[in-house]
Enzyme design. Structure first.
Site, PDB file in Angstrom:
ATOM      1  CB  CYS A  34      -0.907  -0.057   1.197  1.00 29.00           C
ATOM      2  SG  CYS A  34       0.096  -0.037   2.620  1.00 29.00           S
ATOM      3  CG  ASP A  36       0.033   3.054   4.388  1.00 21.85           C
ATOM      4  OD1 ASP A  36      -0.177   3.792   3.672  1.00 21.85           O
ATOM      5  OD2 ASP A  36      -0.797   2.481   5.031  1.00 21.85           O
ATOM      6  CB  CYS A  59      -3.971   1.759   7.717  1.00 23.68           C
ATOM      7  SG  CYS A  59      -3.163   0.177   8.267  1.00 23.68           S
ATOM      8  CB  CYS A 103      -1.041  -3.521   8.177  1.00 28.29           C
ATOM      9  SG  CYS A 103      -2.453  -3.022   7.271  1.00 28.29           S
TER      10      CYS A 103
HETATM   11  S1  FES Z   1      -2.954  -0.257   4.740  1.00 27.89           S
HETATM   12 FE1  FES Z   1      -0.932   0.080   4.318  1.00 27.89          FE
HETATM   13  S2  FES Z   1       0.003  -0.570   6.226  1.00 27.89           S
HETATM   14 FE2  FES Z   1      -2.166  -0.945   6.612  1.00 27.89          FE
END
Ligand code: FES
Ligand SMILES: Cc1ncc(COP(=O)(O)O)c(C=O)c1O
Lengths: 118, 379
Positions: A34, A36, A59, A103
Site C-alpha cells: 500500500c 505506507d 493506517c 500491515c
Molecule cells: S493499509 Fe498500509 S499498512 Fe495498513
C-alpha cells in the site's frame, strides 16, 4: 471494524513515538502493498537494544503494529529481536482482519532493516 | 431508511401478499401499488411511468442499459464511449464487453473531474452504438455536462446512457431536457430500501433484456416484482421530490460550512473537484501527511461515519480509480476522506466534525515521519 481493543489502544495511544537523534541505526521501510511508511530509530549497546522509537504514516493497523513492535524491542537482545515475525506482532494485538494482514509486515521489515549491521 | 419509507413498506409484508401478475384482488392490489411507485419514480426525473423498469438496484440498471444496448445494436457496431471515472458497475460491465469483442473508448477527465463534451464528440465513430457517461460521480460528486453530451449523442443518433444513481433525488433531473435514453437509479441512495432500483428506458428504445422469463416489466425485466421494495422506493422518490429544493440548499450550506471550517483549521488539505459543479451532499477531502483509514477509524471511534475514497471498494488497497483519473498519486489518494451528507445530517453533526477532525489530523501528523518540522526526514 474488526480490530481488537488492544490494537485500537495502540493506535490511539501509541507508545515509543519519536526520533532518537544519536541513534545507532535508522531504518525507513515502505509497505510494498500500500505504500505506507515506517521509520525506526534504535540504540544498541552490549548486544541489546537500549532504546527504540518510531514514526509511521499509515493506517491504524500500521501505527498500532509499529508501536507494539517498537515497544517490544526495547531491552531485547539483538539476536532475539531479529527473530520477531509479522505474525507474532499481529497475534499479540489480537490478530488482523483479512484485508489488513499485510500491515504488520512494515514493523517486521523495519526491525530487520535496522538490525542489519549488528 | 427513512421511517416514512418503512411505514409504507410494512403493510406490504403484513397485509397485501399478492403476486402482482395474478388477476385476483390481492394480485391487482399489488399491481396498483407498483403502478403508484412507478409514477413517483417517473416524476422524480420527469419521465413517463411506462418508461420506468424496476429491477434489483443501480448495478443491475447499469448492466441492463449497457448489455441491453450492446446486444441489440451489435449488428450496427461494437464501439462504446465511456469515461475513466465511472462506477464499477459500468466499468466492469464495459470491460466484460471488451472481452466479448466490443471496443471501449475510456475518456479522461480534467483535474477537476469533468469529462469534456468535445472529447465525446471526437471519439464518435461510424460504429459507435452507445455513450455511457455518469451524471454525478460517487466519490467526488462532480456533475458531468450531460446535457451537452446528450445533444451530441442525439445529433449523431447514438444511444446515451447515464448512471444517475448519485444524482437522482439530490439535484433536479429532467431526462427529457438532458437528452437521455437510459438512466440508472438506486433506491438506497435516496433512503429507500437496498436491493431495488430502476432503469429509465426512453420510449421506443430497443433493448435486449438480460433477465428473460415471464415477461414482467413490459418484457424488459422478467421476475416476480419485489413489491415491498418497489413500494419503499416509490415513497422515497415521492419524499425526495417533495423536499428536493429545500434539502439541496440546506445540505449544500452544511457541506460548504464543513469544507470552510476544515480548511480554516487544517493546513495541507484539498477538496477534490472543488472547481467543478458538484452534488450538494458530497465532499471528498484529501489530507496530506495522514492516511485515510486512520482518519476514518479515528472518526468512527468518535461516532462519525465517513469513508475513504470510494465506499464500494473499501477493503481494497488499490488507490481509487477516480482519484487516479484526476491526477492524484497513490499516496495522495490514500489520504482521502469522503463525507456524504443527507437529509439525516444535522447542523450539529457538521459542527462536531469541524471540532474533532483538526485534532485527529494533528495527532496522525505527529506520527508521520514526513510532516514538516520533523527532523530526519529526507522528503
Ligand atoms: S493499509 Fe498500509 S499498512 Fe495498513
Ligand atoms: C454511481 C453508482 N452507480 C451504481 C451504484 C450501484 O448501485 P447498487 O448498490 O444499487 O447496485 C452505485 C452504488 O454505490 C453508485 O454510486
Amino acid at each position: 471494524m474488526g480490530y481488537s481493543e488492544k490494537l485500537l489502544d495502540y493506535f490511539q495511544n501509541p507508545r515509543c513515538v519519536g526520533e532518537i537523534p544519536d541513534a545507532d541505526a535508522v531504518a525507513e521501510v515502505s509497505n510494498p502493498v500500500c505504500g505506507d511508511v515506517m521509520k525506526l530509530w534504535v540504540k544498541v549497546g552490549d548486544g541489546r537494544i537500549q532504546d527504540a522509537k518510531f514514526k509511521a504514516q499509515g493506517c491504524s493497523a500500521a501505527i498500532a503494529t509499529s508501536s507494539y513492535a517498537t515497544e517490544m524491542l526495547v531491552g531485547m537482545n539483538v539476536a532475539d529481536a531479529r527473530l520477531i515475525t509479522r505474525d507474532q506482532i499481529a497475534e499479540a494485538l489480537g490478530g488482523l482482519p483479512a484485508s489488513k494482514i499485510h500491515c504488520s509486515v512494515l514493523a517486521s521489515d523495519a526491525i530487520k532493516e535496522a538490525l542489519k549491521g549488528f | 431508511m427513512r421511517p416514512e419509507v418503512v411505514a409504507a413498506m410494512m403493510p406490504v409484508f403484513t397485509e397485501h401478499f399478492g403476486n402482482a401478475s395474478s388477476i385476483h384482488w390481492f394480485g391487482q392490489h399489488a399491481k396498483s401499488l407498483i403502478d403508484d411507485a412507478r409514477q413517483h419514480v417517473a416524476k422524480l426525473i420527469n419521465a413517463e411511468a411506462g418508461e420506468i423498469v424496476f429491477l434489483s438496484g443501480g448495478t443491475e440498471a447499469d448492466n441492463l442499459a449497457i448489455r441491453g444496448i450492446a446486444e441489440s445494436q451489435k449488428s450496427k457496431g461494437r464501439h462504446i464511449i465511456s469515461s475513466q471515472i465511472e462506477h464499477h458497475a459500468v466499468l466492469h460491465t464495459c470491460k466484460d464487453l471488451e472481452k466479448q469483442g466490443f471496443e471501449i473508448t475510456w475518456l479522461p477527465v480534467s483535474r477537476d473531474g469533468l469529462v469534456n463534451p468535445e472529447n465525446v464528440r471526437g471519439a464518435i465513430r461510424k460504429d459507435t452504438i452507445l455513450i455511457s457517461i455518469m451524471h454525478a460521480n460517487n466519490e467526488i460528486g462532480t456533475i458531468q455536462p450531460i446535457a451537452e453530451i446528450g445533444r451530441i449523442a442525439a445529433e449523431a443518433d447514438i444511444y446515451f446512457h447515464s448512471d444517475g444513481v448519485q444524482s437522482t433525488g439530490k439535484i433536479p433531473v429532467n431526462v427529457k431536457d438532458l437528452g437521455i435514453d437510459l438512466y440508472s437509479m438506486s433506491a438506497h441512495k435516496i433512503h429507500g430500501p437496498k436491493g431495488v432500483g430502476a432503469l429509465f428506458v426512453k420510449k421506443a428504445t430497443t433493448l435486449k433484456p438480460i433477465m428473460t422469463g415471464g415477461g414482467h416489466e413490459r418484457n424488459r425485466r422478467s421476475g416476480t416484482e419485489n413489491v415491498a421494495g418497489i413500494v419503499g422506493f416509490g415513497e422515497a422518490a415521492r419524499l425526495a421530490r417533495l423536499e428536493l429544493m429545500q434539502e439541496m440548499l440546506r445540505v449544500r450550506e452544511l457541506r460548504d460550512r464543513l469544507e470552510a471550517g476544515l480548511k480554516s483549521q487544517i493546513e495541507f488539505i484539498h477538496v477534490n473537484g472543488e472547481n467543478a459543479p458538484r452534488l450538494p451532499n458530497t465532499s471528498n477531502i484529501m489530507v496530506d501527511y495522514a492516511e485515510g483509514e486512520g482518519l476514518v477509524i479515528s472518526l468512527d471511534l468518535k461516532g462519525v461515519a465517513v469513508s475513504t475514497g470510494s465506499a464500494c471498494s473499501s477493503g481494497s488497497l488499490e488507490p481509487s480509480h477516480v482519484l487516479t483519473a484526476i491526477g492524484k498519486t497513490p499516496d495522495e489518494a490514500h489520504g482521502s476522506l469522503r463525507f456524504s451528507l443527507s437529509t439525516m445530517t444535522a447542523s450539529e453533526d457538521i459542527d462536531f466534525v469541524v471540532e474533532v477532525l483538526p485534532g485527529i489530523v494533528a495527532r496522525l501528523r505527529e506520527l508521520s515521519p514526513y510532516y514538516k518540522g520533523n527532523s530526519g526526514s529526507d522528503h
